[in-house]
Scaffold this motif. Structure first.
Motif, PDB file in Angstrom:
ATOM      1  N   MET A 377       0.914  -1.334  -0.040  1.00 24.87           N
ATOM      2  CA  MET A 377       0.132  -0.143   0.087  1.00 24.87           C
ATOM      3  C   MET A 377       0.920   1.119   0.167  1.00 24.87           C
ATOM      4  SD  MET A 377      -3.692  -0.999   2.408  1.00 24.87           S
ATOM      5  CE  MET A 377      -3.323  -1.179   3.505  1.00 24.87           C
ATOM      6  N   ARG A 378       1.904   1.046   0.477  1.00 19.35           N
ATOM      7  CA  ARG A 378       2.828   2.469   0.165  1.00 19.35           C
ATOM      8  C   ARG A 378       3.673   2.567  -0.675  1.00 19.35           C
ATOM      9  NH1 ARG A 378       7.525   1.152   5.634  1.00 19.35           N
ATOM     10  NH2 ARG A 378       6.242   0.409   6.866  1.00 19.35           N
ATOM     11  N   ARG A 380       1.983   3.545  -3.465  1.00 16.81           N
ATOM     12  CA  ARG A 380       1.658   4.040  -4.122  1.00 16.81           C
ATOM     13  C   ARG A 380       2.092   5.040  -4.091  1.00 16.81           C
ATOM     14  NH1 ARG A 380      -4.737   5.779  -4.597  1.00 16.81           N
ATOM     15  NH2 ARG A 380      -4.311   7.763  -4.154  1.00 16.81           N
ATOM     16  N   GLN A 381       2.508   6.144  -3.108  1.00 13.49           N
ATOM     17  CA  GLN A 381       2.899   7.804  -3.650  1.00 13.49           C
ATOM     18  C   GLN A 381       4.311   6.919  -4.779  1.00 13.49           C
ATOM     19  OE1 GLN A 381       5.582   8.444  -0.578  1.00 13.49           O
ATOM     20  NE2 GLN A 381       6.116  10.133  -1.018  1.00 13.49           N
ATOM     21  N   ILE A 384       3.173   7.605  -8.064  1.00 15.30           N
ATOM     22  CA  ILE A 384       2.086   9.015  -8.670  1.00 15.30           C
ATOM     23  C   ILE A 384       4.014   9.500  -8.859  1.00 15.30           C
ATOM     24  CG2 ILE A 384       1.294  11.040  -7.422  1.00 15.30           C
ATOM     25  CD1 ILE A 384      -0.498   9.974  -6.056  1.00 15.30           C
ATOM     26  N   ILE A 418      -0.093  17.930  -4.815  1.00 12.41           N
ATOM     27  CA  ILE A 418       1.128  16.770  -5.317  1.00 12.41           C
ATOM     28  C   ILE A 418       2.602  17.187  -6.038  1.00 12.41           C
ATOM     29  CG2 ILE A 418       1.373  14.238  -6.009  1.00 12.41           C
ATOM     30  CD1 ILE A 418      -1.671  14.015  -5.651  1.00 12.41           C
TER      31      ILE A 418
ATOM     32  N   HIS B 152       3.265   3.335  11.421  1.00 15.04           N
ATOM     33  CA  HIS B 152       3.061   1.775  10.765  1.00 15.04           C
ATOM     34  C   HIS B 152       3.193   0.521  11.197  1.00 15.04           C
ATOM     35  CE1 HIS B 152       3.134   3.693   6.790  1.00 15.04           C
ATOM     36  NE2 HIS B 152       3.995   4.194   7.230  1.00 15.04           N
ATOM     37  N   GLU B 176      -2.093   9.375   6.744  1.00 16.99           N
ATOM     38  CA  GLU B 176      -0.431   9.388   6.352  1.00 16.99           C
ATOM     39  C   GLU B 176      -0.537   9.194   5.144  1.00 16.99           C
ATOM     40  OE1 GLU B 176       0.558   5.897   5.896  1.00 16.99           O
ATOM     41  OE2 GLU B 176       2.690   7.000   6.520  1.00 16.99           O
ATOM     42  N   GLN B 177      -2.118   8.985   4.181  1.00 12.07           N
ATOM     43  CA  GLN B 177      -1.604   8.296   2.731  1.00 12.07           C
ATOM     44  C   GLN B 177      -1.374   9.959   2.563  1.00 12.07           C
ATOM     45  OE1 GLN B 177      -4.628   5.599   0.290  1.00 12.07           O
ATOM     46  NE2 GLN B 177      -2.368   5.056   0.547  1.00 12.07           N
ATOM     47  N   MET B 180       1.445  11.835   2.534  1.00 13.47           N
ATOM     48  CA  MET B 180       2.488  11.321   1.731  1.00 13.47           C
ATOM     49  C   MET B 180       2.593  11.451   0.655  1.00 13.47           C
ATOM     50  SD  MET B 180       4.503   9.738   3.838  1.00 13.47           S
ATOM     51  CE  MET B 180       5.607   8.554   2.528  1.00 13.47           C
ATOM     52  N   GLU B 181       1.125  11.620   0.164  1.00 11.73           N
ATOM     53  CA  GLU B 181       1.073  11.787  -1.437  1.00 11.73           C
ATOM     54  C   GLU B 181       1.172  13.698  -2.072  1.00 11.73           C
ATOM     55  OE1 GLU B 181      -2.695  11.225  -2.194  1.00 11.73           O
ATOM     56  OE2 GLU B 181      -2.365   8.670  -1.979  1.00 11.73           O
ATOM     57  N   GLY B 182       0.983  14.313  -0.749  1.00 10.70           N
ATOM     58  CA  GLY B 182       0.967  15.396  -0.249  1.00 10.70           C
ATOM     59  C   GLY B 182       0.479  15.932  -1.069  1.00 10.70           C
ATOM     60  N   SER B 183      -1.484  15.104  -0.603  1.00 12.60           N
ATOM     61  CA  SER B 183      -3.045  16.076  -0.499  1.00 12.60           C
ATOM     62  C   SER B 183      -2.927  16.833   0.739  1.00 12.60           C
ATOM     63  CB  SER B 183      -3.614  15.622  -1.716  1.00 12.60           C
ATOM     64  OG  SER B 183      -3.412  14.432  -0.887  1.00 12.60           O
ATOM     65  N   TYR B 184      -2.420  18.163   0.771  1.00  8.73           N
ATOM     66  CA  TYR B 184      -1.852  18.055   2.140  1.00  8.73           C
ATOM     67  C   TYR B 184      -3.706  19.040   2.409  1.00  8.73           C
ATOM     68  CZ  TYR B 184       2.538  18.227   2.076  1.00  8.73           C
ATOM     69  OH  TYR B 184       3.931  17.135   2.235  1.00  8.73           O
TER      70      TYR B 184
END
Lengths: 512, 291
Positions: A377-378, A380-381, A384, A418, B152, B176-177, B180-184
């Motif tokens: 699941m990690r 995913r980043q 992208i 993003i 984690h 958390e996801q 990590m992605e940056g969709s703040y």
């Protein structure tokens, strides 16, 4: 195989003895049809003699020979349990004296003992002599090996519930002894006891005993046991997902350096998994790479372990941002098992979020069974980021909405933040024009003008130098090499005489 | 029962007498239960001082219980089960109180003690309705304190089916996801609408501060210049005055409607001289070793 060569020798001595006796008994010169019971019996006797030699001489090769014979016996027991069971029972009843506390329990776990039909009983000149073979005192090592064999026969025969009390007793017996020669055999005992509990699904119940055993093994300097016990404990923590405790165990204990490659490979795998869960990916990658190398390299052995190591290694490499090599995905015997992971790799490489989502849903069961679900699941980043990197390389200017569409994001309004995060992390080299909503990539600059080549070279140089140092350390002379070179007294005298004659001859010539 | 056989221990002024018979034990359980009811009512009325005092009294009462971890009996009698249930309730409410009083170390301690109840006593006691909210709050706390590795590890302990289905646990995992992605912007909007609007407010505030710093850093690198109003909405700051404070804290320049970030032109590439020297010396030393 040593066992078969001994058998051939025993077979060839039979006709000679018979020829001395009665040349007329030609019918018995034919070799008897191969009898697995006889092989089993012979192997048991060989194992007993190897154990005795080991205890007397303490050379490691006897211990390894005994353990190899035990593995052979287990294989024979698995393939033909009906034949070998009674033979094992007969051997057990012969070896254990009637006053031994465990004799009845072991015999109860096995089928009734076979009557030993001695093929050379008719031969009165046989060195064994008519009657029973010599009764030798039962060494603790031999007792342990026989107990392990009985345990194995129970587990392989599917009687797991009955093997648990026997496993308990074996562990108690080991705790009672304090002999250095017990180390290689106790290690096998711990492994199979833990295996029995794991098969029964009650691996937590044995954990405290394994911990105590590990402390004792450290005190007694049983290095093989220490290695195996550490691995067994890590395995039990991993199955219960208690990674905090596993981490603490790793911090407090050292893995002995003299452990065999098999145990080292397992240790590196567990170590890599714990580090990967704690987000230390480079350390995890190093451990897993080493684990893959320490595993047996022939493609038929340890396939399950290698698959597990390669799967976890592939995911960790993806999390680090590198693409794993193709070779493992294409090898014929691992191809089917690695298929889900291959799809993941494709998705990450192309930056295709839709493909990633499909792979996740399709193979969710496989990932969970392998214990890799949270790590996947990690990823995913990473998907992208890879997609964003491709877009930034391909387009000089692109509208953020179009970019979101290409990446097939769930929520296109997140694209801006993003992208901003990706720029901050150095994944892409670009800037955003907020008013018009456009991502402007700055051109790729010359990497040779940065410090990156130097860093890459440094890594390779350090690796080569370490390899050289390790190779130098690993070079040893064979232990008896110097003895062959010493000349004996006769050769010295001979040489001295020759030198004297030569000197005299030269002196005579000079006189002329 | 060891308690029934032992002679009565000397007592101090604070500790209650250890019950020396089962009837005394039942009494003490009932006394504790009554105190718990009082505590719950004062907690509901938000009287934090009285709640804290009553919590302390409850914990002292718990000292007289004999079947608490680590001495959990394998098959508890009904009074022992009651003891365990009471103790678990006390700890759960204690955790909630410590959030209200913003005592985070106390919250950590309560959760650590509760974990034993949830794992080992899971088969002995009925399921607690506050279990998942509390576990989710713990995850939120780890996220807010930026202890991602521990976050984690905690997440690993939960079975994956539960992670996806349970609302309370899904929330921190999704947060958390997003981070990590940056969709703040999702994080910031989750503050208002999230599942933990009541109890988790403190953690969400901490989280929002962290996230705001991250957004600011990203904006510095990504944008050359940006309008003040846009930046204000991105950072979710209440007013322009706050934005001015924030900007001056990070040395941004505000001229008119635009904010420019203080980037100086490409700095000349600074050679990490000492590192290179160390590396070269190491090479020389190793090469000398090669005979």
């Amino acid at each position: 195989r040593r066992a078969s060569s001994c058998r051939r020798r025993a077979g060839s001595s039979m006709p000679e003895a018979m020829e001395i006796e009665t040349p007329a008994k030609k019918a018995e010169e034919e070799k008897p049809p191969p009898d697995p019971a006889a092989f089993y019996r012979a192997d048991c006797k060989l194992m007993a003699s190897a154990v005795e030699r080991f205890v007397a001489v303490r050379e490691a090769r006897f211990a390894t020979a005994a353990l190899r014979l035990m593995a052979v016996l287990r294989g024979a027991g698995r393939s033909s349990p009906a034949v070998t069971g009674p033979v094992l029972a007969a051997f057990v009843s012969a070896s254990f004296s009637p006053s031994h506390p465990l004799r009845e329990r072991l015999l109860a776990a096995l089928p009734p003992p076979a009557v030993e039909a001695e093929p050379v009983a008719a031969n009165s000149k046989s060195p064994e002599g008519a009657g029973e073979p010599k009764k030798r005192p039962l060494l603790p090592e031999m007792e342990l090996l026989l107990e392990i064999l009985v345990l194995q026969s129970l587990i392989d025969g599917g009687k797991v519930a009955e093997s648990l009390p026997l496993a308990d007793t074996v562990l108690e017996r080991i705790g009672g002894w304090n002999r250095r020669t017990l180390d290689p055999f106790a290690e096998r005992a711990y492994f199979y006891a833990s295996f029995a509990y794991e098969k029964a699904g009650r691996i937590e119940s044995i954990r405290s005993r394994l911990l105590a055993a590990q402390r004792t093994a450290g005190l007694h300097h049983y290095s093989a046991c220490q290695a195996t016990l550490l691995n067994l404990l890590l395995r039990s923590y991993q199955s219960a997902k208690l990674f905090v405790q596993a981490d603490k165990l790793l911090a407090k204990s050292t893995f002995p350096e003299t452990a065999s490659n098999a145990q080292l490979a397992r240790f590196l795998y567990y170590n890599g998994r714990i580090k990967a869960l704690q987000l230390e990916y480079s350390e995890a990658h190093r451990c897993l790479l080493q684990a893959q190398r320490k595993a047996p390299q022939t493609s038929t052995k340890a396939v399950g372990f290698k698959l597990a190591a390669y799967k976890l290694g592939a995911i960790v490499q993806l999390l680090l941002g590198e693409i794993p090599e193709r070779a493992i995905f294409r090898a014929s015997n691992t191809r089917a098992a690695m298929k889900p992971y291959q799809q993941l790799v494709q998705a990450v490489r192309l930056g295709d979020l839709a493909a990633f989502r499909d792979a996740m849903t399709e193979h969710a069961a496989t990932f969970t069974a392998d214990g890799n679900a949270t790590l996947v699941m990690r990823l995913r980043q990473n998907v992208i980021r890879a997609g964003l990197r491709n877009i930034s390389l391909a387009y000089a200017r692109i509208r953020l909405t179009d970019a979101a569409q290409k990446l097939s994001l769930d929520h296109p309004d997140d694209m801006e933040s993003i992208a901003a995060k990706a720029i901050r992390d150095g994944v892409i080299d670009a800037s955003i024009d907020h008013v018009s909503g456009v991502l402007i990539s700055t051109g790729a600059h010359d990497t040779y003008s940065t410090l990156e080549p130097q860093a890459a070279f440094h890594k390779r140089i350090v690796f080569c130098l370490n390899l050289h140092n390790d190779a130098v350390k690993a070079m040893t002379y064979p232990p008896d090499a110097h003895k062959g070179e010493l000349p004996d007294a006769d050769a010295i005298k001979e040489r001295q005489r020759e030198e004297q004659e030569l000197a005299e001859a030269l002196a005579e010539e000079d006189e002329f | 029962e060891m308690v029934a056989d032992a002679a009565p221990l000397p007592t101090c002024a604070h500790c209650p007498e250890r019950p020396s018979s089962s009837s005394d034990q039942a009494e003490s359980i009932q006394a504790a239960a009554a105190l718990l009811e009082q505590f719950k009512s004062s907690f509901a009325k938000e009287e934090l001082d009285t709640s804290v005092k009553q919590l302390a009294q409850l914990k002292i009462a718990m000292l007289s219980f004999s079947s608490l971890p680590p001495a959990i009996p394998a098959v508890p009698s009904s009074s022992q089960q009651q003891e365990l249930l009471l103790a678990r309730d006390v700890l759960e409410h204690g955790a909630l109180v410590s959030i209200k009083t913003v005592d985070i170390p106390a919250f950590e301690r309560h959760i650590a003690q509760l974990k034993v109840y949830y794992t080992h006593c899971a088969s002995l006691l009925p399921e607690s309705p506050r279990r998942y909210p509390l576990l989710g709050l713990n995850l939120l706390r780890l996220l807010a304190q930026n202890r991602i590795a521990e976050f984690h590890t905690e997440l690993e302990l939960l079975p994956p089916g539960l992670q996806a289905s349970n609302e309370f646990l899904k929330f921190p995992a999704q947060l958390e996801q997003h981070i990590m992605e940056g969709s703040y912007n999702r994080v910031l909007s989750a503050k208002q609408t999230g599942t933990y609007a009541a109890e988790g407010l403190y953690f969400m505030d901490m989280l929002v501060d962290t996230v705001r710093d991250e957004i600011a850093e990203c904006s510095e690198k990504a944008y050359k210049a940006i309008a003040v109003s846009d930046l204000q909405s991105m950072l979710m700051l209440g007013s322009e005055a706050e934005l001015n404070d924030f900007a001056s804290g990070r040395s941004w320049r505000i001229d008119g409607a635009n904010v420019t970030f203080g980037t100086d032109g490409d700095k000349p590439l600074a050679l990490p001289a000492s590192q290179l020297i160390h590396e070269s010396l190491a090479y020389a030393k190793e090469l000398e070793r090669i005979v």
